[in-house]
Motif scaffolding. Structure first.
Motif, PDB file in Angstrom:
ATOM      1  N   GLN A  54       0.840  -1.205   0.000  1.00  0.00           N
ATOM      2  CA  GLN A  54       0.000   0.000   0.000  1.00  0.00           C
ATOM      3  C   GLN A  54       0.872   1.251   0.000  1.00  0.00           C
ATOM      4  O   GLN A  54       0.410   2.328  -0.359  1.00  0.00           O
ATOM      5  N   PHE A  55       2.143   1.097   0.391  1.00  0.00           N
ATOM      6  CA  PHE A  55       3.078   2.215   0.373  1.00  0.00           C
ATOM      7  C   PHE A  55       3.811   2.235  -0.969  1.00  0.00           C
ATOM      8  O   PHE A  55       4.491   1.286  -1.327  1.00  0.00           O
ATOM      9  N   ARG A  56       3.654   3.329  -1.689  1.00  0.00           N
ATOM     10  CA  ARG A  56       4.251   3.453  -3.009  1.00  0.00           C
ATOM     11  C   ARG A  56       5.584   4.203  -2.970  1.00  0.00           C
ATOM     12  O   ARG A  56       6.253   4.351  -3.988  1.00  0.00           O
ATOM     13  N   LYS A  57       5.950   4.689  -1.795  1.00  0.00           N
ATOM     14  CA  LYS A  57       7.220   5.403  -1.672  1.00  0.00           C
ATOM     15  C   LYS A  57       7.811   5.122  -0.293  1.00  0.00           C
ATOM     16  O   LYS A  57       7.090   5.104   0.709  1.00  0.00           O
ATOM     17  N   VAL A  58       9.107   4.900  -0.254  1.00  0.00           N
ATOM     18  CA  VAL A  58       9.790   4.698   1.017  1.00  0.00           C
ATOM     19  C   VAL A  58      11.146   5.401   0.945  1.00  0.00           C
ATOM     20  O   VAL A  58      11.819   5.374  -0.082  1.00  0.00           O
ATOM     21  N   SER A  59      11.506   6.083   2.026  1.00  0.00           N
ATOM     22  CA  SER A  59      12.827   6.702   2.114  1.00  0.00           C
ATOM     23  C   SER A  59      13.529   6.188   3.356  1.00  0.00           C
ATOM     24  O   SER A  59      12.882   5.825   4.351  1.00  0.00           O
ATOM     25  N   PHE A  60      14.858   6.156   3.329  1.00  0.00           N
ATOM     26  CA  PHE A  60      15.634   5.650   4.460  1.00  0.00           C
ATOM     27  C   PHE A  60      17.055   6.175   4.360  1.00  0.00           C
ATOM     28  O   PHE A  60      17.491   6.654   3.300  1.00  0.00           O
ATOM     29  N   ASN A  61      17.775   6.101   5.473  1.00  0.00           N
ATOM     30  CA  ASN A  61      19.186   6.461   5.494  1.00  0.00           C
ATOM     31  C   ASN A  61      20.026   5.200   5.365  1.00  0.00           C
ATOM     32  O   ASN A  61      19.754   4.202   6.035  1.00  0.00           O
ATOM     33  N   LEU A  62      21.043   5.263   4.517  1.00  0.00           N
ATOM     34  CA  LEU A  62      21.961   4.149   4.315  1.00  0.00           C
ATOM     35  C   LEU A  62      23.352   4.579   4.751  1.00  0.00           C
ATOM     36  O   LEU A  62      23.879   5.582   4.258  1.00  0.00           O
ATOM     37  N   ALA A  63      23.940   3.829   5.686  1.00  0.00           N
ATOM     38  CA  ALA A  63      25.279   4.144   6.190  1.00  0.00           C
ATOM     39  C   ALA A  63      26.218   2.983   5.908  1.00  0.00           C
ATOM     40  O   ALA A  63      25.907   1.826   6.217  1.00  0.00           O
ATOM     41  N   THR A  64      27.355   3.276   5.283  1.00  0.00           N
ATOM     42  CA  THR A  64      28.396   2.289   5.033  1.00  0.00           C
ATOM     43  C   THR A  64      29.738   2.927   5.400  1.00  0.00           C
ATOM     44  O   THR A  64      29.804   4.098   5.782  1.00  0.00           O
TER      45      THR A  64
END
Length: 335
Positions: A54-64
């Motif tokens: 139902q969620f068409r967009k997702v944002s997140f932080n990526l740390a490497t």
């Protein structure tokens, strides 16, 4: 004496046969007893993933160890957009946006925060099948992962590619954690083949040799931790054996759960080598121009304008035909 040893040999043979038969029976009983729990795991896991669609967009932080960035992924049918913004100065990351719609795919980027976005490439899709070609691999992999609820194995491989009922996964045991009514440990020794997704990206499942996953029954049998033993073959022919630890955390939404963090690390490497995904934001609505160049301040490419409007010469032809028909009608009326 000969009769004595003959009897001993016969007894040993019968005992071995009986032990083998009991072992087979035990394994068969174990398999039959485990079949319901395997079906339950697969169905509830699929249901948990489906609810996040139902969620068409997702944002997140990526740390490497190369730096930190914020990634936004949006998707709808075969359309997608991936926007990457660096959050730290270390590393080599730049702002990049990859998008694909029914008419074209494009890539815009900027190397410095003070610069404006530059248009790198535009690829026209003459046929709809062109959209499934290998154009923007990184963006496609993230899109594929977003559609699977962001529940990832190493190399952005969706966990949904693992089928617990598949003999090639080689599930050896499913045991409940002592003193827990929630957690189950699935141990496996796999012989998997690589998987190619709809974008022609290849996921090296064949590198996964064994391991175990801890699943939470109260969270719809979503994984909460695991250990994966992998074998990587490099281009120079050398083989590297890795043991990777993975951890997942979730939050409740409505009657389901969605991911809040994912951690992947190796105990033989410094803590800085950890890959961590956090600060997940889930959205169910999209911008009207979510997958088009106008979203990033660029005009629609000419190839789209020419496809969406009638050429000038065709208008002249239509007008000429209209005049001929009107003149002919007037001539017939007065003669």
């Amino acid at each position: 004496m000969h009769i004595f040893w003959t009897r001993i040999t016969l007894f040993a043979t019968l005992f071995s046969s009986l032990t083998f038969a009991l072992t087979i029976r035990s394994v068969d009983c174990y398999a039959r007893q485990d079949t319901p729990i395997v079906s339950q795991i697969e169905s509830q896991l699929a249901n948990s993933i489906e609810k996040t669609r139902q969620f068409r967009k997702v944002s997140f932080n990526l740390a490497t160890n190369s730096g930190r960035m914020n990634i936004e992924v949006s998707f709808e049918d075969d359309n997608y957009a991936v926007v990457i913004n660096p959050l730290s100065n270390e590393g080599h990351y730049a702002t990049n946006a990859y998008a694909c719609n029914e008419d074209y795919g494009f890539w815009v980027s900027k190397e410095d925060t003070n610069q404006e976005l530059s248009l790198r490439t535009v690829t026209e899709f003459v046929d709809k099948t062109d959209r499934q070609e290998h154009i923007y691999s990184y963006g496609q992999k993230l899109t594929n992962l977003a559609a699977a609820g962001m529940i990832s194995l190493p190399d952005f491989c969706p966990l949904s590619y693992l089928r617990f009922s598949d003999p090639t996964l080689g599930v050896q045991s499913i045991t409940q954690v002592p003193d827990s009514t929630d957690l189950y440990i699935v141990r496996f020794q796999s012989n998997l083949s690589d998987v190619t997704d709809r974008f022609a990206n290849v996921y090296r499942l064949s590198s996964l040799k064994s391991g175990h996953l801890t699943l939470s029954k109260n969270r719809g049998f979503l994984p909460v931790s695991g250990e994966l033993h992998r074998t990587i073959k490099h281009n120079d022919g050398t083989i590297q054996r890795l043991v990777e630890k993975v951890e997942w955390k979730y939050e409740e939404f409505e009657d389901a759960f969605r991911l809040t963090s994912y951690v992947q690390y190796r105990e033989d490497l410094p803590v800085e080598s950890r890959l961590e995904m956090s600060n997940f934001q889930w959205q169910s609505t999209l911008l009207p121009d979510e997958f088009r160049m106008t979203r990033f301040g660029f005009d629609e490419p000419k190839l789209v304008k020419s496809n969406s409007s009638m050429p000038n010469w065709l208008w002249i032809v239509v007008a000429g035909l209209f005049l001929v028909i009107v003149s002919w009608c007037v001539y017939r009326k007065w003669n």
